[in-house]
Each structure stands twice: as structure tokens, then as C-alpha cells.
Motif scaffolding. Structure first.
Motif, PDB file in Angstrom:
ATOM      1  N   TRP A 162      39.866  24.572  43.714  1.00  8.11           N
ATOM      2  CA  TRP A 162      39.622  26.002  43.566  1.00  8.11           C
ATOM      3  C   TRP A 162      40.752  26.701  42.816  1.00  8.11           C
ATOM      4  O   TRP A 162      40.722  27.918  42.635  1.00  8.11           O
ATOM      5  CB  TRP A 162      39.410  26.653  44.925  1.00  8.11           C
ATOM      6  N   THR A 171      43.793  27.556  43.614  1.00 11.91           N
ATOM      7  CA  THR A 171      44.405  28.642  44.382  1.00 11.91           C
ATOM      8  C   THR A 171      45.496  28.117  45.307  1.00 11.91           C
ATOM      9  O   THR A 171      45.577  26.929  45.592  1.00 11.91           O
ATOM     10  CB  THR A 171      43.361  29.385  45.246  1.00 11.91           C
ATOM     11  N   THR A 198      43.802  33.651  50.717  1.00 11.13           N
ATOM     12  CA  THR A 198      44.224  33.228  49.391  1.00 11.13           C
ATOM     13  C   THR A 198      45.320  34.169  48.937  1.00 11.13           C
ATOM     14  O   THR A 198      45.107  35.377  48.836  1.00 11.13           O
ATOM     15  CB  THR A 198      43.056  33.269  48.397  1.00 11.13           C
ATOM     16  N   THR A 222      42.850  32.765  41.337  1.00 16.83           N
ATOM     17  CA  THR A 222      41.486  33.268  41.385  1.00 16.83           C
ATOM     18  C   THR A 222      40.561  32.100  41.673  1.00 16.83           C
ATOM     19  O   THR A 222      40.518  31.130  40.916  1.00 16.83           O
ATOM     20  CB  THR A 222      41.100  33.922  40.045  1.00 16.83           C
ATOM     21  N   SER A 223      39.846  32.183  42.770  1.00 14.72           N
ATOM     22  CA  SER A 223      39.042  31.055  43.226  1.00 14.72           C
ATOM     23  C   SER A 223      38.081  30.559  42.163  1.00 14.72           C
ATOM     24  O   SER A 223      37.311  31.336  41.586  1.00 14.72           O
ATOM     25  CB  SER A 223      38.252  31.444  44.483  1.00 14.72           C
ATOM     26  N   SER A 234      38.515  29.744  39.214  1.00 18.08           N
ATOM     27  CA  SER A 234      38.724  30.267  37.870  1.00 18.08           C
ATOM     28  C   SER A 234      40.073  29.775  37.377  1.00 18.08           C
ATOM     29  O   SER A 234      41.107  30.133  37.937  1.00 18.08           O
ATOM     30  CB  SER A 234      38.684  31.803  37.869  1.00 18.08           C
ATOM     31  N   THR A 280      46.050  37.382  43.523  1.00 20.45           N
ATOM     32  CA  THR A 280      44.822  36.802  42.989  1.00 20.45           C
ATOM     33  C   THR A 280      44.553  37.186  41.535  1.00 20.45           C
ATOM     34  O   THR A 280      43.562  36.750  40.958  1.00 20.45           O
ATOM     35  CB  THR A 280      43.617  37.211  43.860  1.00 20.45           C
ATOM     36  N   SER A 281      45.436  37.991  40.933  1.00 22.24           N
ATOM     37  CA  SER A 281      45.295  38.253  39.500  1.00 22.24           C
ATOM     38  C   SER A 281      45.882  37.116  38.667  1.00 22.24           C
ATOM     39  O   SER A 281      45.598  37.000  37.478  1.00 22.24           O
ATOM     40  CB  SER A 281      45.972  39.575  39.121  1.00 22.24           C
ATOM     41  N   LYS A 299      46.448  33.044  37.644  1.00 20.59           N
ATOM     42  CA  LYS A 299      45.527  31.910  37.538  1.00 20.59           C
ATOM     43  C   LYS A 299      46.303  30.599  37.438  1.00 20.59           C
ATOM     44  O   LYS A 299      47.374  30.526  36.831  1.00 20.59           O
ATOM     45  CB  LYS A 299      44.604  32.063  36.318  1.00 20.59           C
TER      46      LYS A 299
END
Length: 243
Positions: A194, A196, A208, A212-213, A215, A224-225, A227
Motif C-alpha cells: 500500500w 504507506t 496511516t 497515500t494508500s 498510490s 498522507t500528502s 508518497k
């Protein structure tokens, strides 16, 4: 360059004279670096001067013993406790092995060659392709039981419990791989498929904290912004910074 030269092999030696074959994890203990040498099924020791020796293991297998008499099957994760003992995730055998500072190897938890999902006493518990491992300040051991999509805890008395598992109490993992623990007992897990980084509190709350899950990318940013792309290893320093 401390040890190895980019070519594969199993030779001991100093610096670039030494050879490894797909080394996976390392830990600093008793003034030396210990490396899980996956394809050689060995644990290697590297001194500060770059002298590489085989600390434990030889040909592939599952036997306990001292030094080269012990056997592993695809060892991956490695961690140490406050007494200088090493704990190795013997992935191919579905077990957790313990190595004393004198090089004595025993099976600490799991049933050799038998995969499954069972909590309980160490010799009755089952794992399925575990990978990552960490030890907290109280010498509790945490294992990423990858093919069970679970985080397991092992006390020094050998009692195995499950802290979180995919599909239980709303928990969802992709493919957890590696783990570390901070000074407050929070666990940080690389959820590789994922892309993350996950946090599991002592109360069992899973969140999390970065990435980004599902992505992938290379974006820096906050939480989460940001990657990642297939993150594996994870480490926490004395100030609880995460790497």
C-alpha cells in the motif's frame, strides 16, 4: 564501503574481500553489526574494522546449535534485546530464532516448518512467512507476520499474542513487512504493497501516518500528502524520528 564489493558469495574477510548473497536486515549490537544474509542462510558479523565472519548458520535447514552448527532458512528480520541477544525472523521456517552473544541458536517461538496462525505458548504458536521484527525497552518482541497480515507480540516468557490483524476490529493492511518501536511503545510498520507507513499504538489503534494508500510516487510532504513506492525497511532513532 564497510564490507562486500557488489558481487555475490559467502566468503568471510575484511572489507571488500567479504561476500554476501542478498543481505536483508542489520542491527548494531555489542559494538558490531549483525546482518541477515538471506541466500546464504547465515547471520554475519561485521566489526568496526570491517572484518566479516559468520556468526551463526551454514547450509540451509532448521537445526538449533552453536555458530556454524545452527541452520536457518531464508532469515530476514533481525533485532537485539538489552542483554545483547539477537532475534532473527527465520522466514522460511516460520519461526523466531534467538542467538545469544556466545552464538547459541535456539528456536524461540513458532513450530519449525509449520505455518499457520495460533497464539499461545512459544512452542505452540504459529506464524506464516514472518518478516520484520523489533524489540522494545522492556525486551518485548514484535513480529510482522506478513502472510497472516498481522502484528504479533512475544514476551520474554515466550507468550505469543496478536495485537492487530487484517479484518479484525476494522484493521486493514496491504502487505506489512518491517517494524520498529518508539520510546512510548508505539509501533511503526512499513505497509509495502500500500506504499504507506502505519502506526499502531499500545491501545491497538492503527492509523496511516505517511503515504497515500495504494498510490505510489516520490512526493515529499506532510503525512498522507507524501508518497512512497514499495517501502520496506523502517527505523526509529533515539529522538523518535522515523526513517
Amino acid at each position: 564501503l564497510i564490507a562486500g564489493n557488489g558481487s555475490t558469495g559467502e566468503q568471510n574477510g575484511t572489507g571488500n574481500q567479504a561476500r554476501f548473497n542478498n543481505p536483508q536486515s542489520l542491527v548494531y549490537s555489542n559494538g558490531n553489526i549483525y546482518v541477515s544474509d538471506l541466500m546464504n542462510s547465515r547471520i554475519r558479523k561485521v566489526t568496526p574494522q570491517g572484518v566479516v565472519t559468520t556468526f551463526a548458520g551454514g547450509s540451509q535447514g532448521d537445526g538449533d546449535g552453536t555458530g556454524a552448527d545452527a541452520r536457518f532458512s531464508n532469515p530476514i528480520g533481525i533485532a537485539n534485546d538489552s542483554n545483547g541477544n539477537l532475534y532473527v525472523v527465520d522466514t522460511g521456517n516460520h519461526t523466531i530464532r534467538k542467538i545469544t552473544p556466545q552464538g547459541v541458536v535456539t528456536t524461540f517461538a513458532g513450530i519449525t516448518g509449520s505455518h499457520g496462525f495460533t497464539d499461545g505458548a512459544a512452542n505452540e504458536a504459529q506464524f506464516f512467512h514472518p518478516i520484520g521484527i523489533a524489540v522494545d525497552s522492556n525486551d518485548n518482541i514484535y513480529v510482522v507476520d506478513t502472510n497472516n497480515s498481522a502484528i504479533r507480540k512475544i514476551t520474554q516468557q515466550g507468550v505469543v499474542t496478536t495485537l492487530a490483524r487484517n479484518g479484525v476490529n476494522g484493521v486493514q493492511f496491504g502487505s506489512p513487512r518491517y517494524i520498529d518501536v518508539d520510546s512510548e511503545g508505539n509501533l511503526y510498520i512499513s505497509d509495502t504493497s500500500w506504499s504507506t507507513i502505519r502506526k499502531l499504538t499500545p491501545d491497538g489503534v492503527l492509523t496511516t501516518i505517511a503515504g497515500t494508500s495504494e498510490s505510489t510516487g516520490t512526493t515529499d510532504g506532510i503525512g498522507t500528502s507524501a508518497k512512497f513506492n514499495n517501502p520496506h525497511g523502517i527505523a526509529i532513532d533515539i529522538n523518535d524520528n522515523i526513517y
